[in-house]
Design a protein around this motif. Structure first.
Motif, PDB file in Angstrom:
ATOM      1  N   ILE A  87       4.960  -2.085  -1.354  1.00 25.73           N
ATOM      2  CA  ILE A  87       4.236  -2.009  -0.078  1.00 25.73           C
ATOM      3  C   ILE A  87       4.007  -0.542   0.298  1.00 25.73           C
ATOM      4  O   ILE A  87       2.901  -0.142   0.664  1.00 25.73           O
ATOM      5  N   TRP A  88       5.068   0.257   0.169  1.00 25.18           N
ATOM      6  CA  TRP A  88       4.952   1.693   0.498  1.00 25.18           C
ATOM      7  C   TRP A  88       3.857   2.351  -0.365  1.00 25.18           C
ATOM      8  O   TRP A  88       2.982   3.055   0.134  1.00 25.18           O
ATOM      9  N   GLU A  90       1.356   0.905  -1.894  1.00 24.52           N
ATOM     10  CA  GLU A  90       0.014   0.377  -1.619  1.00 24.52           C
ATOM     11  C   GLU A  90      -0.554   0.923  -0.312  1.00 24.52           C
ATOM     12  O   GLU A  90      -1.756   1.169  -0.210  1.00 24.52           O
ATOM     13  N   VAL A  91       0.297   1.136   0.665  1.00 26.06           N
ATOM     14  CA  VAL A  91      -0.174   1.717   1.931  1.00 26.06           C
ATOM     15  C   VAL A  91      -0.691   3.147   1.668  1.00 26.06           C
ATOM     16  O   VAL A  91      -1.693   3.576   2.243  1.00 26.06           O
ATOM     17  N   GLU A 121      -5.427  -4.747  -1.811  1.00 25.50           N
ATOM     18  CA  GLU A 121      -4.108  -4.157  -1.510  1.00 25.50           C
ATOM     19  C   GLU A 121      -3.584  -4.642  -0.152  1.00 25.50           C
ATOM     20  O   GLU A 121      -2.382  -4.791   0.025  1.00 25.50           O
ATOM     21  N   SER A 125       0.033  -6.310  -0.038  1.00 23.15           N
ATOM     22  CA  SER A 125       1.141  -5.790   0.776  1.00 23.15           C
ATOM     23  C   SER A 125       1.679  -6.873   1.702  1.00 23.15           C
ATOM     24  O   SER A 125       2.879  -6.978   1.916  1.00 23.15           O
TER      25      SER A 125
END
Ligand SMILES: [Fe+2]
Ligand SMILES: [Fe+2]
Length: 304
Positions: A87-88, A90-91, A121, A125
């Motif tokens: 997630i990190w 992809e952000v 994404e 996420s």
């Protein structure tokens, strides 16, 4: 899309040809994890969350002493850590893509595919976030220093460095997920999530590889040098962020002892190198991994 000889106006650049193909593939094979996956099904007792040999402690003396139940429990925490890191990453990627297209013509397939990828994404996420919640392990947020470096990267990286960072994350996770989804010993939910991710990320990798290949020829010299120099540091940060040291405490193990055994594990070193093998080959070929200092930093990451 085909081109007609003698009709130059119909000729598409390489970049546009790739984008058109990726847009067509996205239209055919995209998934909505909300409806595609059974989020209400209970987790299956006795099934793994990650293939056994990808768990960081696999093969260590400590692993040999652990019961099957403890091993599976650690795989649950490590799967949650990988999803949290995902997630990190992809952000960050979404912001890099938005910056990449800031000045570009939105009528092009190249920009429209970037927007498609941002949409992918977003779904990924959210899917990883739901997975972490479902696994009930807590959220394994990357450390403060990694987040600080990520913040600098996402705000300042020139285009080739941005695509290098993108590939670093996408290709390493992809290699692990490709052996996860076909494995019948893995939880059905995790298999479903990794299958969706592998299908959609194949296009992202293609897009990033093609763009990086072009950039490493056409970008200004300073951008290419910056990309080489920072690629090793990015590799160190990414490799370090995949498995949070907190997973060991989460699984009821001694954190310091686990870290010592993981660092001493030849199997783990091999696994990390294997995860980045194809990526390293590509980055050597495009001239990103080049020169003694850059290679030394890559070796420090454990990915080379
Ligand atoms: Fe993704
Ligand atoms: Fe991606």
């Amino acid at each position: 899309m085909t081109t007609t000889p003698g009709a130059p106006s119909l000729l598409l650049s390489d970049r546009e040809l790739v984008a058109e193909r990726l847009l067509t593939a996205s239209a055919k094979h995209s998934f909505d994890p909300e409806t595609e996956l059974d989020w209400d099904a209970p987790l299956v007792p006795g099934l793994w969350f990650l293939p056994e040999h990808l768990v960081s402690l696999y093969g260590t003396p400590m692993w040999e002493r652990m019961s099957e139940e403890q091993r599976i429990e650690l795989s649950r925490h490590e799967a949650a850590s990988l999803a949290s890191a995902g997630i990190w990453f992809e952000v960050i990627l979404m912001q890099l893509l938005a910056r990449h297209i800031y000045d570009l013509d939105p009528r092009t397939g190249h920009v429209q595919y970037a927007l498609t990828e941002v949409a992918d994404e977003c779904r990924h996420s959210k899917m990883f976030a739901r997975m972490v919640a479902k696994l009930e392990t807590g959220w394994y947020q990357p450390g403060g220093m990694s987040r600080f470096l990520g913040r600098i990267l996402k705000t300042t990286a020139p285009t080739p460095a941005a695509f290098t960072a993108t590939l670093l994350v996408e290709e390493i996770l992809d290699r692990m997920q490709r052996v996860t989804f076909p494995d019948e010993r893995i939880q059905p939910l995790v298999r479903g999530i990794t299958r969706i991710h592998v299908v959609e990320e194949t296009r992202h990798v293609r897009y990033a590889r093609e763009e990086l290949r072009r950039q490493m020829v056409t970008a200004p010299l300073w951008e290419r040098s910056f990309t080489r120099l920072t690629s090793g540091q990015a590799a160190v940060v990414v490799a370090r962020s995949l498995i949070s040291p907190k997973v060991y405490a989460g699984a009821g193990l001694d954190v310091d002892e686990c870290l010592r055994q993981v660092r001493a594990s030849e199997h783990r070193r091999e696994t990390m190198r294997w995860s980045a093998e194809k990526l390293v080959e590509f980055l050597e070929e495009t001239g990103v991994i080049h020169g003694r200092a850059v290679r030394a930093e890559w070796r420090r990451s454990g990915l080379l």
